[in-house]
Scaffold this motif. Structure first.
Motif, PDB file in Angstrom:
ATOM      1  N   PHE A 121      -3.738  20.635   6.224  1.00 22.46           N
ATOM      2  CA  PHE A 121      -2.600  19.840   6.725  1.00 22.46           C
ATOM      3  C   PHE A 121      -2.988  18.386   7.037  1.00 22.46           C
ATOM      4  O   PHE A 121      -2.280  17.711   7.806  1.00 22.46           O
ATOM      5  N   SER A 124       0.480  18.409  14.738  1.00 26.21           N
ATOM      6  CA  SER A 124       1.795  19.026  14.940  1.00 26.21           C
ATOM      7  C   SER A 124       2.017  20.174  13.963  1.00 26.21           C
ATOM      8  O   SER A 124       2.805  21.083  14.232  1.00 26.21           O
ATOM      9  N   ALA A 125       1.315  20.158  12.831  1.00 25.47           N
ATOM     10  CA  ALA A 125       1.388  21.257  11.862  1.00 25.47           C
ATOM     11  C   ALA A 125       0.189  22.188  11.981  1.00 25.47           C
ATOM     12  O   ALA A 125       0.306  23.402  11.801  1.00 25.47           O
ATOM     13  N   VAL A 126      -0.971  21.616  12.313  1.00 25.34           N
ATOM     14  CA  VAL A 126      -2.209  22.404  12.370  1.00 25.34           C
ATOM     15  C   VAL A 126      -2.159  23.454  13.474  1.00 25.34           C
ATOM     16  O   VAL A 126      -2.486  24.635  13.247  1.00 25.34           O
ATOM     17  N   ARG A 167      -0.460  31.038  14.138  1.00 24.33           N
ATOM     18  CA  ARG A 167       0.110  32.036  13.220  1.00 24.33           C
ATOM     19  C   ARG A 167      -0.972  32.823  12.498  1.00 24.33           C
ATOM     20  O   ARG A 167      -0.863  34.047  12.336  1.00 24.33           O
ATOM     21  N   ASP A 217      -2.952  16.823  10.667  1.00 27.49           N
ATOM     22  CA  ASP A 217      -1.695  16.608  11.394  1.00 27.49           C
ATOM     23  C   ASP A 217      -1.559  17.710  12.443  1.00 27.49           C
ATOM     24  O   ASP A 217      -1.168  18.832  12.142  1.00 27.49           O
ATOM     25  N   PRO A 257       0.352  25.007  15.296  1.00 30.39           N
ATOM     26  CA  PRO A 257       1.200  26.193  15.090  1.00 30.39           C
ATOM     27  C   PRO A 257       0.667  27.102  13.978  1.00 30.39           C
ATOM     28  O   PRO A 257       0.740  28.336  14.089  1.00 30.39           O
ATOM     29  N   GLU A 258       0.131  26.512  12.919  1.00 30.80           N
ATOM     30  CA  GLU A 258      -0.411  27.314  11.815  1.00 30.80           C
ATOM     31  C   GLU A 258      -1.645  28.073  12.272  1.00 30.80           C
ATOM     32  O   GLU A 258      -1.860  29.238  11.901  1.00 30.80           O
ATOM     33  N   ASP A 306       1.243  19.740  20.221  1.00 29.10           N
ATOM     34  CA  ASP A 306       0.150  19.232  19.394  1.00 29.10           C
ATOM     35  C   ASP A 306      -0.970  18.669  20.260  1.00 29.10           C
ATOM     36  O   ASP A 306      -1.758  17.824  19.826  1.00 29.10           O
TER      37      ASP A 306
END
Length: 230
Positions: free
Chosen positions: A96, A101-103, A109, A99, A105-106, A59
């Protein structure tokens, strides 16, 4: 131009001779002296196409633009793809609640398939501009595509239109392009087969009078002679 051809040009006079042969209209615009000087300031460089994955580290770090997906210039989408990285990143940030830690990786993807697709399209467009644009079949297909787009604007959309004038994701545009190509080619094939069978059926049912089609050789000769004689 191949690097070997660049290496053959070693003097200012050879630069001017080369431009006189291939780009004569550029000389007065640039100026002969400036052309001789500037040509050697930056030697020819290899074009670079970058594909990588993922675009993030945990992140803490994320790649965008040319750092993630440098492309060759033949589709004119390199800067646009970088700007779209920012738009998509902002949309994912909102989705998200920032965040990371989620943003991150997304973001990887979502963007990797699209950026890889535009890199491939840029390479393909070089081949198209080099070899296909003078093909009669290619020109015919372009006209068919444009006609179908005019008649069915939501069903048939040319690849260039999808890539350049819409937010359609690059990899989705490529998939739809391949689907449209298959449908249109099969339609043209069926149409051609139908025309052949239809024409053959009409000829069988209503055979032409061969005698009326045969023009005596003497008449052909007289017509040719009349055309040749002033």
């Amino acid at each position: 131009m191949p690097f070997e051809e660049f290496e053959k040009i070693t003097t200012g006079d050879e630069v001017i001779e080369f431009f006189q042969k291939y780009f004569p209209d550029a000389i007065p615009l640039i100026g002969a002296n400036a052309l001789e000087r500037d040509y050697f300031r930056l030697p020819a460089q290899a074009m670079v196409s970058v594909k990588c994955s993922p675009y993030h580290i945990g992140d803490k770090c994320v790649l965008m633009g040319d750092a993630a997906h440098a492309v060759v210039p033949f589709y004119g989408q390199g800067m646009n793809a970088g700007f779209e990285d920012c738009i998509v990143f902002d949309e994912i940030m909102n989705q998200f609640n920032e965040d990371f830690s989620a943003v991150l990786p997304e973001y990887t993807r979502v963007r990797v398939p699209d950026d890889h697709a535009i890199a491939d399209l840029a390479m393909y467009n070089y081949v198209e501009m080099r070899a296909h644009v003078n093909s009669k079949w290619f020109i015919f297909r372009k006209r068919v595509d444009n006609l179908l787009h005019f008649l069915m604007p939501k069903t048939i959309i040319p690849l260039y239109t999808m890539v350049t004038f819409t937010r359609t994701r690059y990899h989705v545009a490529v998939e739809r392009w391949h689907w449209q190509d298959r449908v249109i080619n099969r339609g043209l094939l069926l149409g051609a087969v139908g025309a052949v069978f239809g024409g053959s059926y009409l000829l069988i049912k209503n055979p032409p009078n061969i005698n009326k089609l045969v023009v005596p050789a003497e008449k052909i000769w007289n017509k040719l002679a009349a055309l040749i004689t002033p």
